[in-house]
Design an enzyme around this catalytic site. Structure first.
Site, PDB file in Angstrom:
ATOM      1  CG  ASP A 280      -1.987   1.069   1.399  1.00 13.74           C
ATOM      2  OD1 ASP A 280      -1.711   2.008   0.883  1.00 13.74           O
ATOM      3  OD2 ASP A 280      -2.872   0.851   2.129  1.00 13.74           O
ATOM      4  CB  ILE A 281       1.406   4.056  -2.581  1.00 17.59           C
ATOM      5  CG1 ILE A 281       2.372   5.015  -2.887  1.00 17.59           C
ATOM      6  CG2 ILE A 281       0.002   4.832  -2.302  1.00 17.59           C
ATOM      7  CD1 ILE A 281       2.354   5.335  -4.289  1.00 17.59           C
TER       8      ILE A 281
ATOM      9  CG  ASN B 155     -10.598  13.852  -9.245  1.00 12.24           C
ATOM     10  OD1 ASN B 155     -10.493  15.183  -9.008  1.00 12.24           O
ATOM     11  ND2 ASN B 155     -10.945  13.132  -8.545  1.00 12.24           N
TER      12      ASN B 155
ATOM     13  N   GLY C 104      -9.872   4.760  -5.315  1.00  5.33           N
ATOM     14  CA  GLY C 104      -8.675   4.167  -5.715  1.00  5.33           C
ATOM     15  C   GLY C 104      -7.628   4.620  -4.674  1.00  5.33           C
TER      16      GLY C 104
ATOM     17  CG  ASP D  80      -7.625  10.958  -4.998  1.00  3.25           C
ATOM     18  OD1 ASP D  80      -6.918  11.588  -4.239  1.00  3.25           O
ATOM     19  OD2 ASP D  80      -8.406  11.535  -5.882  1.00  3.25           O
TER      20      ASP D  80
ATOM     21  CB  SER E  68      -3.734   6.418 -16.213  1.00  2.00           C
ATOM     22  OG  SER E  68      -4.006   7.779 -16.253  1.00  2.00           O
ATOM     23  CB  THR E  69      -3.197   1.256 -14.661  1.00  2.00           C
ATOM     24  OG1 THR E  69      -2.744   1.167 -13.169  1.00  2.00           O
ATOM     25  CG2 THR E  69      -2.013   1.620 -15.245  1.00  2.00           C
ATOM     26  N   GLY E  70      -6.392   2.332 -12.815  1.00  2.00           N
ATOM     27  CA  GLY E  70      -7.223   1.715 -12.174  1.00  2.00           C
ATOM     28  C   GLY E  70      -8.507   2.188 -12.854  1.00  2.00           C
TER      29      GLY E  70
HETATM   30  N1  AR6 Z   1      -1.616   1.762  -2.766  1.00  2.00           N
HETATM   31  C1  AR6 Z   1      -0.861   1.819  -4.275  1.00  2.00           C
HETATM   32  N2  AR6 Z   1      -1.499   1.491  -5.141  1.00  2.00           N
HETATM   33  C2  AR6 Z   1      -3.078   1.443  -5.175  1.00  2.00           C
HETATM   34  C3  AR6 Z   1      -3.693   1.748  -4.008  1.00  2.00           C
HETATM   35  C4  AR6 Z   1      -3.027   1.837  -2.766  1.00  2.00           C
HETATM   36  N3  AR6 Z   1      -3.518   2.269  -1.675  1.00  2.00           N
HETATM   37  N4  AR6 Z   1      -4.978   1.743  -4.086  1.00  2.00           N
HETATM   38  C5  AR6 Z   1      -5.140   1.711  -5.634  1.00  2.00           C
HETATM   39  N5  AR6 Z   1      -4.015   1.459  -6.291  1.00  2.00           N
HETATM   40  P1  AR6 Z   1      -6.703   4.486  -9.457  1.00  2.00           P
HETATM   41  P2  AR6 Z   1      -6.495   6.010 -11.728  1.00  2.00           P
HETATM   42  C6  AR6 Z   1      -3.812   1.203  -7.840  1.00  2.00           C
HETATM   43  O1  AR6 Z   1      -8.023   3.727  -9.727  1.00  2.00           O
HETATM   44  O2  AR6 Z   1      -6.863   4.958 -12.618  1.00  2.00           O
HETATM   45  C7  AR6 Z   1      -9.673   8.326  -8.254  1.00  2.00           C
HETATM   46  O3  AR6 Z   1     -11.078   8.307  -7.917  1.00  2.00           O
HETATM   47  C8  AR6 Z   1      -4.571   0.620  -8.382  1.00  2.00           C
HETATM   48  O4  AR6 Z   1      -4.628  -0.747  -8.322  1.00  2.00           O
HETATM   49  O5  AR6 Z   1      -6.310   4.810  -7.988  1.00  2.00           O
HETATM   50  O6  AR6 Z   1      -5.429   6.945 -12.115  1.00  2.00           O
HETATM   51  C9  AR6 Z   1      -9.217   9.709  -8.637  1.00  2.00           C
HETATM   52  O7  AR6 Z   1      -9.775  10.632  -7.603  1.00  2.00           O
HETATM   53  C10 AR6 Z   1      -4.190   1.063  -9.688  1.00  2.00           C
HETATM   54  O8  AR6 Z   1      -3.075   0.125 -10.329  1.00  2.00           O
HETATM   55  O9  AR6 Z   1      -6.266   5.780 -10.343  1.00  2.00           O
HETATM   56  C11 AR6 Z   1      -9.549   9.791 -10.179  1.00  2.00           C
HETATM   57  O10 AR6 Z   1     -10.906  10.098 -10.260  1.00  2.00           O
HETATM   58  C12 AR6 Z   1      -3.474   2.539  -9.565  1.00  2.00           C
HETATM   59  O11 AR6 Z   1      -3.388   2.581  -8.221  1.00  2.00           O
HETATM   60  C13 AR6 Z   1      -9.389   8.464 -10.602  1.00  2.00           C
HETATM   61  O12 AR6 Z   1      -9.251   7.471  -9.475  1.00  2.00           O
HETATM   62  C14 AR6 Z   1      -4.346   3.590  -9.942  1.00  2.00           C
HETATM   63  O13 AR6 Z   1      -5.480   3.365  -9.878  1.00  2.00           O
HETATM   64  C15 AR6 Z   1      -8.041   8.032 -11.070  1.00  2.00           C
HETATM   65  O14 AR6 Z   1      -7.926   6.763 -11.686  1.00  2.00           O
END
Ligand code: AR6
Length: 170
Positions: free
Chosen positions: A12-13, A26, A34, A36, A119-121
């Site tokens: 977990d970051i 965002n 996610g 964020d 961006s990959t989530g």
């Molecule tokens: N630690 C590390 N990586 C994580 C964690 C964590 N705690 N939680 C998720 N990930 P995403 P995006 C990974 O969706 O695609 C938000 O609502 C996850 O598995 O967090 O850039 C923002 O407010 C994936 O590999 O970000 C924006 O609206 C990566 O983090 C939107 O999501 C990114 O997934 C941004 O979407």
């Protein structure tokens, strides 16, 4: 994060003791799901208060705040592109995110920086293509600053595999 260069980890970051961690935010910078959501929960309400003063952030750019309750001193918030099939400038926008983060890291004297897979989530960017861009931009940053430690935080094994493949490419 003692070593300069590129490292991978699956954790977990929010718990990482780097000088800076990167948030995949965002355009509002006011929190979301996610990574964020996890960062805002762990950092506490001071983070949202500071983010409210920033007036948002365009896609591809980055903004820096303090880390509040996190072990990291700084949080660099960047806004990745939403994947729309790859023809809407997504690769360049994602590359710009990494460059914007490295540029702030240099400006703030950050010696170690941890990135999620931006961006990959929720934003749907294909993991392998995104990892390739992340690795390429990290190598360019390391060419400028050989002492920098870059940690790619892989939240799942598919993400880790994508980075391993990206690192294996020249
Ligand atoms: N630690 C590390 N990586 C994580 C964690 C964590 N705690 N939680 C998720 N990930 P995403 P995006 C990974 O969706 O695609 C938000 O609502 C996850 O598995 O967090 O850039 C923002 O407010 C994936 O590999 O970000 C924006 O609206 C990566 O983090 C939107 O999501 C990114 O997934 C941004 O979407």
């Amino acid at each position: 994060m003692p070593h300069s260069g590129i490292q991978l980890t699956e954790e977990d970051i929010t718990g990482i003791k780097a000088d800076a961690i990167v948030n995949a935010a965002n355009n509002s910078l006011l929190g979301g799901g996610g990574v964020d959501g996890a960062i805002h929960r762990a950092a506490g309400p001071g983070l949202l208060a500071e983010c409210r003063t920033l007036g948002g952030c365009p896609t591809g750019e980055a903004r820096i705040t303090k880390g509040y309750n996190l072990p990291a001193a700084w949080i660099i918030h960047t806004v990745g592109p939403v994947w729309r099939g790859g023809t809407q400038g997504e690769p360049e926008l994602l590359a710009r995110c990494y460059r914007s983060c490295f540029s702030l890291a240099l400006e703030y004297g950050v010696g170690s920086i941890a990135f999620p897979a931006i961006s990959t989530g929720v934003y749907g960017y294909p993991k392998k293509e995104a990892a390739r861009i992340a690795v390429r931009e990290a190598r360019l940053a390391l060419a400028q600053n050989e002492h920098l430690a870059v940690l790619f935080v892989c939240f799942n094994s598919a993400t880790r595999l994508a980075y391993e493949e990206g690192l294996a490419e020249i």
